[in-house]
Design a protein around this motif. Structure first.
Motif, short mmCIF file in Angstrom:
data_model
loop_
_atom_site.label_atom_id
_atom_site.label_comp_id
_atom_site.label_asym_id
_atom_site.label_seq_id
_atom_site.Cartn_x
_atom_site.Cartn_y
_atom_site.Cartn_z
N PHE A 33 0.99 -1.19 0.16
CA PHE A 33 -0.06 0.00 -0.07
C PHE A 33 0.90 1.30 -0.13
N TYR A 35 0.27 5.39 1.33
CA TYR A 35 -0.66 6.27 1.84
C TYR A 35 0.18 7.67 1.81
N GLN A 37 0.39 11.18 4.32
CA GLN A 37 -0.01 11.83 5.65
C GLN A 37 -0.06 13.24 5.63
N LEU A 43 -3.89 9.66 7.30
CA LEU A 43 -3.50 8.77 6.33
C LEU A 43 -4.78 8.57 5.36
N MET A 88 3.94 13.64 3.77
CA MET A 88 4.67 12.36 4.23
C MET A 88 4.24 11.22 3.52
N LEU A 90 3.77 7.12 3.17
CA LEU A 90 4.18 6.03 3.63
C LEU A 90 3.67 4.75 2.95
N PHE A 102 4.39 -0.68 8.39
CA PHE A 102 4.63 0.56 7.66
C PHE A 102 6.36 0.81 7.60
N GLY A 103 6.60 1.33 6.59
CA GLY A 103 7.98 1.67 6.26
C GLY A 103 8.19 3.05 7.28
N PRO A 104 9.27 3.52 7.40
CA PRO A 104 9.64 4.81 7.87
C PRO A 104 9.18 6.24 7.48
N GLY A 105 8.59 5.95 6.32
CA GLY A 105 8.13 7.09 5.48
C GLY A 105 9.11 8.15 4.86
N ARG A 107 9.48 12.13 3.53
CA ARG A 107 8.81 13.29 3.43
C ARG A 107 9.28 13.99 2.14
N GLY B 43 7.25 6.06 10.79
CA GLY B 43 5.81 5.29 10.21
C GLY B 43 5.21 4.67 11.50
N PRO B 44 4.06 4.47 11.39
CA PRO B 44 3.22 3.87 12.32
C PRO B 44 3.72 2.48 12.73
N PHE B 103 -8.20 5.16 8.30
CA PHE B 103 -7.66 5.77 9.76
C PHE B 103 -8.53 6.98 10.16
#
Lengths: 111, 113
Positions: A33, A35, A37, A43, A88, A90, A102-105, A107, B43-44, B103
């Motif tokens: 996926f 997303y 944010q 999200l 951001m 994700l 989830f990954g760390p994102g 930015r 990340g979450p 969410f």
């Protein structure tokens, strides 16, 4: 441990540039996926994929495309970056209907 | 359409002061309610999944409960390291997004020493 990695933590691009965000997971998950944010919006799902070469639009696909050539890798593409795509980003993966990891994102700033 | 509302938006607690976060949901055929913790710029991180009313899950100082309309995340004797944003998400049976999650906007928790 499940590991989802994203190619960049921070990225700065100019308006009109083509942008690639890559995501790799190491747990053989079939679902992946993307997303975004944003403050006050939470999200929101852009695209998702159930399997290699398969993709489905999420809630906000406009201005984005995706690619999944290998099971472990899911790429998000901004064909022509715009300032309203500053966000951001994700990536997540899951096995079936189970929880998403989830990954760390990344930015992304578009100037 | 699935809807998830979290309250309060922000919560400030003293260390040791127990409290609860709320997640109210509207979904057609709940297929799972998920709690995540998110630290700033990250990340979450997955915490719990609940599937049916009456179910409870615990992890250290956190306990998640589920009814037919809402879920609570109870935080007992919180510590400063519990400071984070807590996200609630649902998956409904009629979702057009398959296994994707819907969410809430999160509750930002600050625990002061």
């Amino acid at each position: 441990d499940v590991k989802v990695t994203q190619s960049s933590r921070y990225l700065v691009k100019r308006t009109g540039e083509k942008v690639f965000l890559e995501c790799v997971q190491d747990m053989d998950h079939e679902n992946m996926f993307w997303y975004r944010q944003d403050p006050g919006l939470g999200l929101r799902l852009i695209y998702f994929s159930y399997d290699v070469k398969m993709k489905e639009k999420g809630d906000i696909p406009e201005g984005y495309s995706v690619s999944r050539e290998k099971k472990e890798r899911f790429s998000l593409i901004l064909e022509s970056a715009s300032t309203n795509q500053t966000s951001m980003y994700l990536c997540a993966s899951s096995f079936g209907a189970l929880e998403q990891y989830f990954g760390p994102g990344t930015r992304l700033t578009v100037t | 359409e699935d809807q998830v509302t979290q309250s309060p938006e922000a919560l400030r607690l003293q260390e040791g002061e127990s409290s609860s976060l709320n997640c109210s949901y509207t979904v057609s055929g709940l297929r799972g309610l998920f709690w995540y913790r998110q630290d700033p710029g990250k990340g979450p991180e997955f915490l719990f999944t609940l599937y049916s009313a009456g179910e409870e899950k615990e992890k250290e100082r956190l306990k998640a409960t589920l009814t037919k309309k809402e879920s609570f995340l109870h935080i007992t004797a919180p510590k400063p390291e519990d400071s984070a944003t807590y996200l609630c998400a649902v998956r409904g049976g009629d979702s057009n997004s398959g296994y994707a999650l819907n969410f809430g906007k999160g509750t930002s928790l600050l625990v002061t020493p």
